[in-house]
Design an enzyme around this catalytic site. Structure first.
Site, PDB file in Angstrom:
ATOM      1  N   SER A   2      37.302  49.730  32.845  1.00  0.00           N
ATOM      2  CA  SER A   2      38.522  50.002  33.189  1.00  0.00           C
ATOM      3  C   SER A   2      38.938  50.684  34.278  1.00  0.00           C
ATOM      4  O   SER A   2      39.809  50.514  35.147  1.00  0.00           O
ATOM      5  CB  SER A   2      39.228  50.612  31.727  1.00  0.00           C
ATOM      6  OG  SER A   2      39.136  49.991  30.732  1.00  0.00           O
ATOM      7  N   TRP A  60      29.290  41.967  33.298  1.00  0.00           N
ATOM      8  CA  TRP A  60      30.368  41.078  32.763  1.00  0.00           C
ATOM      9  C   TRP A  60      30.656  40.107  34.117  1.00  0.00           C
ATOM     10  O   TRP A  60      31.821  39.861  34.102  1.00  0.00           O
ATOM     11  CB  TRP A  60      31.477  41.917  32.478  1.00  0.00           C
ATOM     12  CG  TRP A  60      31.196  42.991  31.541  1.00  0.00           C
ATOM     13  CD1 TRP A  60      31.559  44.470  31.790  1.00  0.00           C
ATOM     14  CD2 TRP A  60      30.463  43.217  30.343  1.00  0.00           C
ATOM     15  NE1 TRP A  60      31.208  45.138  30.902  1.00  0.00           N
ATOM     16  CE2 TRP A  60      30.598  44.389  30.043  1.00  0.00           C
ATOM     17  CE3 TRP A  60      30.017  42.202  29.368  1.00  0.00           C
ATOM     18  CZ2 TRP A  60      30.132  44.926  28.700  1.00  0.00           C
ATOM     19  CZ3 TRP A  60      29.216  42.641  28.331  1.00  0.00           C
ATOM     20  CH2 TRP A  60      29.483  44.177  28.110  1.00  0.00           C
ATOM     21  N   THR A  64      31.486  36.945  34.732  1.00  0.00           N
ATOM     22  CA  THR A  64      31.674  35.702  33.852  1.00  0.00           C
ATOM     23  C   THR A  64      31.429  34.420  34.568  1.00  0.00           C
ATOM     24  O   THR A  64      31.915  34.203  35.852  1.00  0.00           O
ATOM     25  CB  THR A  64      33.326  35.758  33.443  1.00  0.00           C
ATOM     26  OG1 THR A  64      33.223  36.932  32.612  1.00  0.00           O
ATOM     27  CG2 THR A  64      33.619  34.667  32.480  1.00  0.00           C
ATOM     28  N   ASP A  83      46.500  40.498  39.269  1.00  0.00           N
ATOM     29  CA  ASP A  83      47.958  40.315  38.812  1.00  0.00           C
ATOM     30  C   ASP A  83      48.398  38.816  38.906  1.00  0.00           C
ATOM     31  O   ASP A  83      48.838  38.466  37.782  1.00  0.00           O
ATOM     32  CB  ASP A  83      48.996  40.943  40.129  1.00  0.00           C
ATOM     33  CG  ASP A  83      49.015  42.395  39.952  1.00  0.00           C
ATOM     34  OD1 ASP A  83      48.648  42.974  38.941  1.00  0.00           O
ATOM     35  OD2 ASP A  83      49.342  42.907  41.044  1.00  0.00           O
ATOM     36  N   ARG A 127      45.108  21.019   1.693  1.00  0.00           N
ATOM     37  CA  ARG A 127      44.273  21.819   0.681  1.00  0.00           C
ATOM     38  C   ARG A 127      45.299  21.884  -0.459  1.00  0.00           C
ATOM     39  O   ARG A 127      46.361  22.324  -0.454  1.00  0.00           O
ATOM     40  CB  ARG A 127      44.136  23.290   1.149  1.00  0.00           C
ATOM     41  CG  ARG A 127      43.581  24.195   0.312  1.00  0.00           C
ATOM     42  CD  ARG A 127      42.257  24.039  -0.058  1.00  0.00           C
ATOM     43  NE  ARG A 127      41.783  25.231  -0.987  1.00  0.00           N
ATOM     44  CZ  ARG A 127      40.578  24.998  -1.668  1.00  0.00           C
ATOM     45  NH1 ARG A 127      40.092  23.769  -1.671  1.00  0.00           N
ATOM     46  NH2 ARG A 127      40.235  25.924  -2.249  1.00  0.00           N
ATOM     47  N   GLN A 167      42.575  33.358   7.507  1.00  0.00           N
ATOM     48  CA  GLN A 167      43.310  33.956   6.010  1.00  0.00           C
ATOM     49  C   GLN A 167      43.537  32.587   5.317  1.00  0.00           C
ATOM     50  O   GLN A 167      43.424  32.550   4.012  1.00  0.00           O
ATOM     51  CB  GLN A 167      44.304  35.059   6.350  1.00  0.00           C
ATOM     52  CG  GLN A 167      44.721  35.379   4.880  1.00  0.00           C
ATOM     53  CD  GLN A 167      43.912  36.427   4.108  1.00  0.00           C
ATOM     54  OE1 GLN A 167      43.091  36.823   4.775  1.00  0.00           O
ATOM     55  NE2 GLN A 167      44.042  36.611   2.911  1.00  0.00           N
ATOM     56  N   GLU A 173      39.634  41.140  31.742  1.00  0.00           N
ATOM     57  CA  GLU A 173      40.607  41.127  32.930  1.00  0.00           C
ATOM     58  C   GLU A 173      41.603  42.365  32.667  1.00  0.00           C
ATOM     59  O   GLU A 173      42.902  42.379  32.847  1.00  0.00           O
ATOM     60  CB  GLU A 173      41.384  39.654  33.036  1.00  0.00           C
ATOM     61  CG  GLU A 173      40.672  38.700  33.389  1.00  0.00           C
ATOM     62  CD  GLU A 173      41.172  37.480  34.295  1.00  0.00           C
ATOM     63  OE1 GLU A 173      42.298  37.775  34.528  1.00  0.00           O
ATOM     64  OE2 GLU A 173      40.339  36.624  34.582  1.00  0.00           O
ATOM     65  N   GLY A 174      41.184  43.257  32.068  1.00  0.00           N
ATOM     66  CA  GLY A 174      41.870  44.466  31.703  1.00  0.00           C
ATOM     67  C   GLY A 174      42.244  44.729  30.411  1.00  0.00           C
ATOM     68  O   GLY A 174      42.887  43.724  29.787  1.00  0.00           O
ATOM     69  N   THR A 175      41.712  45.627  29.705  1.00  0.00           N
ATOM     70  CA  THR A 175      41.980  45.676  28.223  1.00  0.00           C
ATOM     71  C   THR A 175      43.366  45.716  28.118  1.00  0.00           C
ATOM     72  O   THR A 175      44.001  46.068  28.876  1.00  0.00           O
ATOM     73  CB  THR A 175      41.084  46.980  27.632  1.00  0.00           C
ATOM     74  OG1 THR A 175      41.925  47.939  28.385  1.00  0.00           O
ATOM     75  CG2 THR A 175      39.753  47.091  27.837  1.00  0.00           C
TER      76      THR A 175
HETATM   77  N1  CAA Z   1      48.431  45.455  43.709  1.00  0.00           N
HETATM   78  C1  CAA Z   1      48.109  45.905  44.978  1.00  0.00           C
HETATM   79  N2  CAA Z   1      47.696  47.164  45.162  1.00  0.00           N
HETATM   80  C2  CAA Z   1      47.418  47.671  44.044  1.00  0.00           C
HETATM   81  C3  CAA Z   1      47.632  47.270  42.777  1.00  0.00           C
HETATM   82  C4  CAA Z   1      48.248  46.067  42.626  1.00  0.00           C
HETATM   83  N3  CAA Z   1      48.589  45.655  41.508  1.00  0.00           N
HETATM   84  N4  CAA Z   1      47.364  48.531  41.816  1.00  0.00           N
HETATM   85  C5  CAA Z   1      46.991  49.273  42.395  1.00  0.00           C
HETATM   86  N5  CAA Z   1      46.955  49.185  43.711  1.00  0.00           N
HETATM   87  C6  CAA Z   1      46.657  50.075  44.883  1.00  0.00           C
HETATM   88  C7  CAA Z   1      47.350  51.481  44.771  1.00  0.00           C
HETATM   89  O1  CAA Z   1      48.840  51.019  45.282  1.00  0.00           O
HETATM   90  C8  CAA Z   1      46.711  52.314  45.481  1.00  0.00           C
HETATM   91  O2  CAA Z   1      46.589  52.064  46.843  1.00  0.00           O
HETATM   92  P1  CAA Z   1      46.636  53.613  47.965  1.00  0.00           P
HETATM   93  O3  CAA Z   1      45.116  53.677  48.129  1.00  0.00           O
HETATM   94  O4  CAA Z   1      47.155  52.734  49.305  1.00  0.00           O
HETATM   95  O5  CAA Z   1      47.461  54.415  47.271  1.00  0.00           O
HETATM   96  C9  CAA Z   1      45.304  51.981  45.035  1.00  0.00           C
HETATM   97  O6  CAA Z   1      45.330  50.532  44.711  1.00  0.00           O
HETATM   98  C10 CAA Z   1      44.781  52.597  43.795  1.00  0.00           C
HETATM   99  O7  CAA Z   1      45.628  52.238  42.669  1.00  0.00           O
HETATM  100  P2  CAA Z   1      45.786  53.485  41.468  1.00  0.00           P
HETATM  101  O8  CAA Z   1      45.699  54.826  41.936  1.00  0.00           O
HETATM  102  O9  CAA Z   1      46.941  53.138  40.592  1.00  0.00           O
HETATM  103  O10 CAA Z   1      44.242  53.216  40.838  1.00  0.00           O
HETATM  104  P3  CAA Z   1      43.589  53.512  39.563  1.00  0.00           P
HETATM  105  O11 CAA Z   1      42.132  53.719  39.956  1.00  0.00           O
HETATM  106  O12 CAA Z   1      44.462  54.586  38.698  1.00  0.00           O
HETATM  107  O13 CAA Z   1      43.533  52.376  38.666  1.00  0.00           O
HETATM  108  C11 CAA Z   1      44.100  50.723  37.254  1.00  0.00           C
HETATM  109  C12 CAA Z   1      44.426  51.337  38.319  1.00  0.00           C
HETATM  110  C13 CAA Z   1      45.383  49.716  36.921  1.00  0.00           C
HETATM  111  C14 CAA Z   1      43.692  51.193  35.957  1.00  0.00           C
HETATM  112  C15 CAA Z   1      42.957  49.536  37.774  1.00  0.00           C
HETATM  113  O14 CAA Z   1      41.782  50.222  37.737  1.00  0.00           O
HETATM  114  C16 CAA Z   1      42.669  48.552  36.810  1.00  0.00           C
HETATM  115  O15 CAA Z   1      43.398  47.106  36.616  1.00  0.00           O
HETATM  116  N6  CAA Z   1      41.835  48.554  35.624  1.00  0.00           N
HETATM  117  C17 CAA Z   1      41.209  47.250  34.853  1.00  0.00           C
HETATM  118  C18 CAA Z   1      40.046  46.461  35.780  1.00  0.00           C
HETATM  119  C19 CAA Z   1      40.103  45.220  35.111  1.00  0.00           C
HETATM  120  O16 CAA Z   1      41.129  44.633  34.850  1.00  0.00           O
HETATM  121  N7  CAA Z   1      38.962  44.631  35.372  1.00  0.00           N
HETATM  122  C20 CAA Z   1      38.493  43.344  34.822  1.00  0.00           C
HETATM  123  C21 CAA Z   1      37.673  42.608  35.650  1.00  0.00           C
HETATM  124  S1  CAA Z   1      37.439  40.972  35.800  1.00  0.00           S
HETATM  125  C22 CAA Z   1      37.152  40.594  33.933  1.00  0.00           C
HETATM  126  O17 CAA Z   1      36.765  41.334  33.074  1.00  0.00           O
HETATM  127  C23 CAA Z   1      37.199  39.280  33.720  1.00  0.00           C
HETATM  128  C24 CAA Z   1      36.274  38.195  33.739  1.00  0.00           C
HETATM  129  O18 CAA Z   1      35.220  38.347  34.300  1.00  0.00           O
HETATM  130  C25 CAA Z   1      36.598  36.983  33.302  1.00  0.00           C
END
Ligand code: CAA
Length: 385
Positions: free
Chosen positions: A131, A155, A157, A240, A268, A337, A364-366
């Site tokens: 996360s 992970w 994938t 996103d 059934r 069920q 892809e993010g919990t």
């Molecule tokens: N678009 C563009 N920039 C973004 C952004 C976005 N959506 N979200 C954050 N940023 C930028 C911020 O503006 C910030 O920029 P500056 O340094 O210029 O200020 C920078 O990124 C850091 O942002 P945060 O301080 O908000 O970052 P954070 O450390 O608090 O993390 C979070 C934010 C949303 C929790 C992020 O870490 C997150 O999404 N975590 C989940 C990760 C995830 O989804 N992993 C899945 C991996 S892929 C997978 O699982 C799937 C697979 O293989 C099939």
């Protein structure tokens, strides 16, 4: 409600539906047992030029919209959530190049992905950076016109099936997320290794691997976007766009589970009549169908908004991911069920939907992270009010 879909939407949906029935459904149970990769499905998709529909036309793709891609993923996942994942994860892997790559990188890599000749995976997460993706520990050190990568990814994938990877490493860990930098990695690069495959609860045909970098030298020309420190933003922008198609995967799983539950409860017999004739069962089916329809409208609306050029869609994207994947879990559990004891047996196809649904709430993010993204956006939007 076909009337709400464009000609292009219907084209992709119908093609995917046909492939799902002809190639996906017949192999779903077998691949769930063996863990084998759905190469026959990938080949069928490739033959119909469907492997890289999301890639812009200038780089060999079809330039299809996000809603087209969501419909493809929904239809494939309706027959098998795992195979839906093997398809759509190529979009996750290639969006960093589409959104952040240089012109040369796009020209070099995207056509091979669009043709389906190369599969691509996304390597962001690590053992201690899930996360909190920004805390990743893989390092990239500049050495002349190369970067030397060291570290371990978790992970990944499609890890063992892919031959290209978009991977994220830090050029300066003191800079936090601003040190994170993206790289395009070719599988044959010395020092890059695909490691342990996870033994998963669901989506069992998908190879989810550890990937390792040991003094792996990547040419600077493969530094994503040609600049250091932009990787975290590229990864977040990618997620996103990607979350709606995971939502579509959940939607497909939910619809597939509902289809099976309807079919089963109609045939059934208990107490001398079909169990679907009981009001208690009808109420369950009605709630499941309503939830699926609500999820569908949210996913399609968000995808349409992205296709229409709406900016700052992180909140919408997170909302559809949460809603559709929580719906997948709820509907698949209710479907089990409705099958009663048979729902708990592997002789019947329904328990697989419940196992496949679970991952959509996690990867892809919990869904807790999605709620965090939504909550932060709400607070930001109302900060000046
Ligand atoms: N678009 C563009 N920039 C973004 C952004 C976005 N959506 N979200 C954050 N940023 C930028 C911020 O503006 C910030 O920029 P500056 O340094 O210029 O200020 C920078 O990124 C850091 O942002 P945060 O301080 O908000 O970052 P954070 O450390 O608090 O993390 C979070 C934010 C949303 C929790 C992020 O870490 C997150 O999404 N975590 C989940 C990760 C995830 O989804 N992993 C899945 C991996 S892929 C997978 O699982 C799937 C697979 O293989 C099939």
């Amino acid at each position: 409600m076909d009337e709400l879909l464009s000609k292009s939407n219907l084209h992709y949906r119908d093609l995917a539906r046909a492939i799902a029935e002809k190639f996906v459904r017949p192999v779903a149970a077998e691949l769930d047992r063996t863990g084998e990769y759905p190469w026959t499905v990938i080949k069928a998709l490739q033959e119909q030029n469907l492997m890289g529909i999301w890639i812009p036309k200038d780089y060999g793709g079809a330039g299809a919209g996000l809603l087209d891609l969501c419909l493809m993923c929904e239809e494939i996942s309706r027959a098998c959530g795992g195979i839906g994942c093997t398809y759509v994860v190529n979009a996750l892997g290639s969006f960093p190049i589409i959104l952040g790559g240089t012109e040369e990188q796009k020209k070099k890599y995207l056509p091979e992905i669009a043709s389906g000749n190369k599969l691509i995976a996304f390597a962001l997460s690590e053992k201690d950076a899930g996360s909190d993706a920004g805390s990743l520990r893989t390092t990239a050190e500049k050495a002349g016109d190369e970067y030397v990568l060291n570290g371990d990814k978790k992970w990944t994938t499609n890890g063992a099936a892919a031959s290209l990877y978009t991977a994220f490493a830090s050029v300066n860990r003191e800079r936090g997320t601003r040190g994170v930098t993206g790289f395009i990695v070719e599988r044959e690069t010395p020092g890059f290794e695909v490691g342990k495959r996870e033994d998963l609860m669901g989506i069992r045909c998908v190879p989810v691997n550890e990937t390792h970098f040991k003094n792996c030298r990547i040419p600077a020309s493969q530094l994503l976007g040609g600049a250091e420190g932009r990787g975290f933003k590229h990864a977040m922008m990618t997620l996103d766009v990607a979350r709606p198609f995971v939502a579509a995967q959940g939607l497909g799983i939910a619809q597939g589970a509902l289809d099976l539950a309807l079919e089963y409860t109609k045939q059934r017999q208990q107490f001398g009549q079909s169990i679907a004739s009981f009001q208690g069962i009808q109420f369950m089916l009605a709630d499941m169908a309503t939830q699926v329809e609500a999820a569908r409208h949210l996913v399609y609306t968000v995808a349409r908004a992205v296709d229409a050029g709406v900016k700052d869609f992180s909140k919408l994207s997170a909302m559809c991911k949460v809603f559709a994947t929580d719906t997948a879990m709820k509907v698949a559990t209710d479907a089990v069920q409705l099958f009663g004891g048979y729902g708990f047996c592997r002789d019947y196809p329904i328990e697989k939907f419940m196992r496949d649904a679970k991952i959509t709430q996690i990867y892809e993010g919990t869904n807790q992270i999605q709620r965090m993204v939504i909550g932060r956006a709400l607070i930001k939007e109302t900060a000046s009010v």
